[in-house]
Scaffold this active site. Structure first.
Site, PDB file in Angstrom:
ATOM      1  CG  HIS A   7      36.796  37.375  38.208  1.00 25.60           C
ATOM      2  ND1 HIS A   7      37.673  36.446  38.707  1.00 25.60           N
ATOM      3  CD2 HIS A   7      37.559  38.349  37.653  1.00 25.60           C
ATOM      4  CE1 HIS A   7      38.916  36.851  38.469  1.00 25.60           C
ATOM      5  NE2 HIS A   7      38.881  37.992  37.841  1.00 25.60           N
ATOM      6  CD  GLU A  23      37.425  40.078  33.829  1.00 23.73           C
ATOM      7  OE1 GLU A  23      36.958  40.317  34.958  1.00 23.73           O
ATOM      8  OE2 GLU A  23      38.639  40.153  33.570  1.00 23.73           O
ATOM      9  CG  HIS A  24      40.025  35.439  34.023  1.00 29.38           C
ATOM     10  ND1 HIS A  24      41.331  35.209  34.352  1.00 29.38           N
ATOM     11  CD2 HIS A  24      39.624  36.460  34.826  1.00 29.38           C
ATOM     12  CE1 HIS A  24      41.718  36.035  35.323  1.00 29.38           C
ATOM     13  NE2 HIS A  24      40.683  36.795  35.629  1.00 29.38           N
ATOM     14  CD  GLU A  52      42.216  38.061  39.239  1.00 27.84           C
ATOM     15  OE1 GLU A  52      41.832  37.192  38.415  1.00 27.84           O
ATOM     16  OE2 GLU A  52      41.834  39.243  39.205  1.00 27.84           O
TER      17      GLU A  52
END
Lengths: 446, 439
Positions: A74, A77-78, A154
């Site tokens: 993840h 992904e950022h 997040e």
């Protein structure tokens, strides 16, 4: 970048379960082809509006991480928005916006997905940009370190601020004794804090390449157009050696487990029950189809067994739902979620739910229930066609989990032939106490 | 009804509908009885979507009976005519008909979707719900408790709690500032008679707008409209006027979370205001533009303080409007993030925007216009917003021209007028540190 961590959001999982694959017979299956470098391509035509949805699905997700590095899939992904030789950090989304388009990305246990929605004549541009960052990502600590703070925020927002999210994180960890589906997609906080640029670069180098991805374009396009654009863009990216996908198996399930989260911040209690369940890929025969029908009969809507018994007759629950997503690569979960009415003890609700489950397993589905569930699942397949983004997702999740385009296309037809014996058999194999984790969210007041 | 979905929907800031291209322009259909609907005929799918909106929504709640309109939205699919709750829901589910009633702060909405093969039954069942709702006692007891559960779910979710609390802080004493789900005291009092009264005041034809998209023609729709809506009262009570925002304030709701969830806002403009589009463009540059906004650059990209920060322009259907925004950051940096937010308001008001920023905003806002109209469901809900804002079907061709007409001077003028950081009403949920009191 914003990411929807699909398996952390129960509502999303439920809608995917109902939508799991579709098309009405009239439209024909999507076109598929493969580039020389191994990139698979799927084109879903929808000519009602002059727009296109472009998605690249990498066959890598959080369940492919190495122990101790949770969250790296993840995090990368950022970081994929942090630039290449051609595009400055942060400019990717700005360029898309300047073309009137929208873009984002999401990570699950099985896949990492990047998408843009643009006017049809901008498709070539976003394909070129996406192909560029498939091969030429450039990272520096200057952009990596603030982004690590972003993913920690997040996590606080999605999980740590939210007692019911914490409960589902804990129940997943208890359900999977050995398989990485028990580790949260976003990562454990203490491991996320230690992720580095080198970790991200290693992850990118090992898993990103055309031969480990599926390109899905849905909208006002033809397969011939997409093929030409794909050859010009993705076709220029060389294949990379990619490790085979491998995850450890679960040992035999022998003990039912219970997880109780006492959280003084909460004022509403919850009950969850998750069972280890096969996916479309891992199930024997048509068991996954039967589970989709079984989930609908047990908890899908206001005519379901759980709704009628717990909400209407016994007045114990305010809301009920079931979730079954067969679109996981490995064995995953069949879930039951109950919200008690005011003043109802979780133990009372649990006993009543167990009785509903036991009755269903004993007597099976009636013909009327079977017919209604099949009709609703088939209708969801027609409604899904209204949205090109939904269609692209249905094929993406299905293909990554190991289904074929043909199987996904024929899903409604197979659902239509599921019989009561198959439902009973599949549900009996899955809804066993020893395959389950019961989760309780208990406000301090209780 | 899924309570969690209800809670989320209720707090979504109204997104402005952006019009489509001429291909999707609706035609106005008039029934023999004189009821009008906007129709976008499309036979690509064997399905139809109908969206109906009534201006007013929860502002119709009577003092002391807060939550009545929301309760009405939960009770209209709980039995009608010869069908009790169970039979009514079975009629819908056997045919895969989706019929949702929902109450928002200033509107009451009905959304109906059906396959063509069940269209007749879908219209018949909606008609029954609107003409002969049963409001049976058992269903009422159940729905009232679901309302209590929804209120607890709001309390347990930081974003929902911040939003509910912000409206209460910004508009005290006005219907717009009341709790959408009522209070334990008001819920306890609600009776069958209150539902009938709420229906009579909230669902009236003078504030009703209808949009239909999909596999139905003008003749069939025209014939259906009277049977569905003719029995609703022709006229309801006067709508409340737009709310005045409270003076600047900082309200902290203590919650033992690791992260502070903030919502902030100040007065905006009504949809009918000639400056509305300039405010809309300004907002894109300030915080509306996702990854292309100043707030996102300063607070997330440069400093990693938040996962998201955004602002939105929210014109009310009852007139007036506000500009609101939100962010969430760890408690330790709550004060810093709020200071940065205030600084961006101040900077935009004092120094204005640049020509490239204006150009980028316009290309996004006009170019992304078609993305709002690529599904039947989206087309129906977007056109319903236009209808409720008093626009004509032809506005769809005008909207991008209105965006293009906004000048740099327009944006700088409205920024100077509106973006006063000392005017903000701020609500924070969590244990924020370093927050300076309201000026």
């Amino acid at each position: 970048m914003a990411s929807s961590l699909i398996r952390l959001l129960s509502g999303v999982a439920l809608s995917l379960a109902t939508a799991s694959a579709c098309f009405a017979a009239s439209s024909g299956p999507p076109a598929t082809f493969k580039l020389a470098n191994g990139l698979e391509v799927v084109v879903i035509e929808d000519h009602r509006a002059p727009v296109a949805t472009h998605m690249i699905w990498y066959r890598v997700g959080a369940a492919d991480e190495t122990r101790g590095h949770s969250g790296i899939a993840h995090f990368l992904e950022h970081l994929m928005f942090k630039g290449t030789d051609k595009i400055a950090p942060g400019d990717f989304s700005k360029i898309v916006a300047r073309q009137g388009g929208q873009d984002n990305a999401f990570t699950t246990h099985d896949e990492t997905v990047y998408w843009q929605r643009v006017a049809r004549d901008r498709l070539g541009l976003v394909m070129g940009m996406e192909a560029d960052r498939m091969a030429h990502l450039k990272l520096t600590d200057k952009v990596v370190l603030p982004e690590r703070d972003v993913i920690l925020e997040e996590r606080r927002m999605r999980i740590d601020n939210n007692p019911s999210s914490l409960l589902s994180e804990q129940t997943a960890a208890a359900l999977f004794l050995n398989h990485p589906y028990g580790i949260p997609v976003i990562g454990w906080f203490h491991e996320m804090q230690k992720l580095t640029r080198a970790d991200a670069e290693a992850w990118y180098g090992a898993h990103y390449g055309p031969n480990n991805a599926i390109l899905i374009v849905a909208g006002d396009v033809t397969p011939a157009e997409v093929k030409e654009l794909a050859e010009k863009t993705y076709g220029q990216v060389a294949a990379r050696a990619v490790p085979p996908r491998w995850r450890p198996d679960e040992p035999p399930a022998i003990a039912s487990r219970r997880v109780t989260l006492v959280d003084p911040r909460a004022t509403q209690s919850y009950f969850t029950r998750d069972y280890l369940a096969p996916s479309y890929r891992t199930a024997k025969g048509r068991a996954a189809y039967a589970l989709a029908v079984g989930a609908e009969i047990l908890g899908g809507g206001a005519t379901s067994r759980l709704y009628r018994a717990l909400v209407e007759d016994k007045k114990l629950a305010a809301e009920v739902s079931t979730s079954y997503s067969g679109d996981d690569y490995d064995d995953s979960t069949f879930g039951i979620n109950l919200t008690p009415r005011s003043g109802v003890k979780l133990a009372v609700l649990e006993a009543a739910a167990d009785k509903v489950i036991a009755d269903f397993l004993k007597s099976g589905a009636t013909e009327e229930e079977l017919k209604r569930a099949i009709s609703r699942l088939r209708a969801s397949a027609v409604f899904a066609r209204d949205n090109q983004n939904t269609m692209a997702q249905i094929y993406g999740f299905g293909l990554i989990s190991g289904e074929t385009v043909d199987e996904i296309y024929k899903w409604p037809d197979v659902i239509a032939t599921v019989n009561a014996d198959e439902v009973s058999s599949a549900m009996r194999n899955v809804l066993k106490p020893e395959r389950s984790v019961t989760g309780l969210l208990v406000p301090k007041a209780e | 009804m899924n309570l969690r979905a209800l809670a989320i929907a209720a707090f979504a800031i109204l997104v402005l509908a952006l019009p489509a291209d001429a291909a999707t322009k609706p035609v106005v259909v008039k029934s023999p009885g004189g009821i009008e609907a906007w129709l976008v005929e499309d036979h690509g799918l064997p399905a139809m979507a109908m969206s109906v909106g009534f201006t007013g929504g929860a502002t119709r709640d009577v003092k002391g009976k807060e939550g009545a309109v929301t309760l009405l939205s939960m009770m209209l699919d709980e039995g009608a005519g010869q069908y009790d709750s169970r039979a009514f829901k079975q009629q819908l589910e056997e045919r895969s008909i989706s019929l949702d009633f929902s109450a928002a702060r200033d509107s009451f909405d009905i959304n109906l979707t059906t396959l063509t093969e069940n269209q007749g039954d879908a219209l018949r069942l909606l008609g029954l719900a609107l003409t002969k709702p049963r409001f049976d006692a058992a269903a009422l007891v159940r729905a009232k408790d679901q309302l209590r559960v929804a209120q607890r779910q709001v309390n347990d979710d930081a974003e929902s709690l911040a939003s509910e609390s912000w409206y209460a802080a910004a508009f005290p004493g006005h219907a717009y500032g009341r709790r959408l789900y009522g209070t334990p005291e008001s819920i306890a009092k609600l009776s069958r008679g209150d539902l009938t009264a709420a229906m009579k005041s909230a669902l009236t034809r003078d504030v009703m707008h209808i949009v239909v998209v999909g596999d139905i023609d003008a003749k069939a729709l025209g014939a259906a409209l009277d049977a569905l809506f003719a029995t609703l009262p022709a006229k309801g009570p006067a709508l409340v006027g737009p709310p005045e925002m409270a003076p600047p304030a900082l309200k902290i709701i203590a919650k033992d979370n690791p992260q502070t969830t903030a919502m902030f806002g100040l007065p905006g403009v009504a949809r009918a205001d000639p400056d509305f589009m300039a405010v809309y463009v300004m907002n894109y540059i300030l915080g509306g533009g996702s990854f292309s906004s100043r707030l996102m650059d300063e607070v997330r990209e440069k400093r990693g303080l938040v996962y998201g920060i955004s602002t939105g322009v929210d014109p009310f259907f009852i007139g007036g409007g506000d500009i609101t925004g939100s962010f969430a950051t760890k408690n330790e940096t709550a004060g810093q993030a709020l200071d940065l937010t205030r600084a961006e308001f101040r900077k935009l008001a004092a120094k204005g925007i640049t020509a490239p920023e204006l150009a980028d905003a316009k290309t996004y806002l006009t170019g992304s216009f078609a993305l709002r109209f690529d599904t039947n469901g989206k087309i129906a809900s977007q056109f319903l917003v236009f209808a409720m804002q008093g626009k004509s079907p032809g506005y769809v061709d005008q909207r991008n021209k209105d965006v293009e007409a906004v000048t740099l001077a327009d944006v700088n003028r409205v920024a100077k007028r509106l973006l006063d950081p000392d005017r903000l009403v701020v609500v924070m949920v969590g244990k924020p540190e370093g927050v300076k009191p309201a000026p």
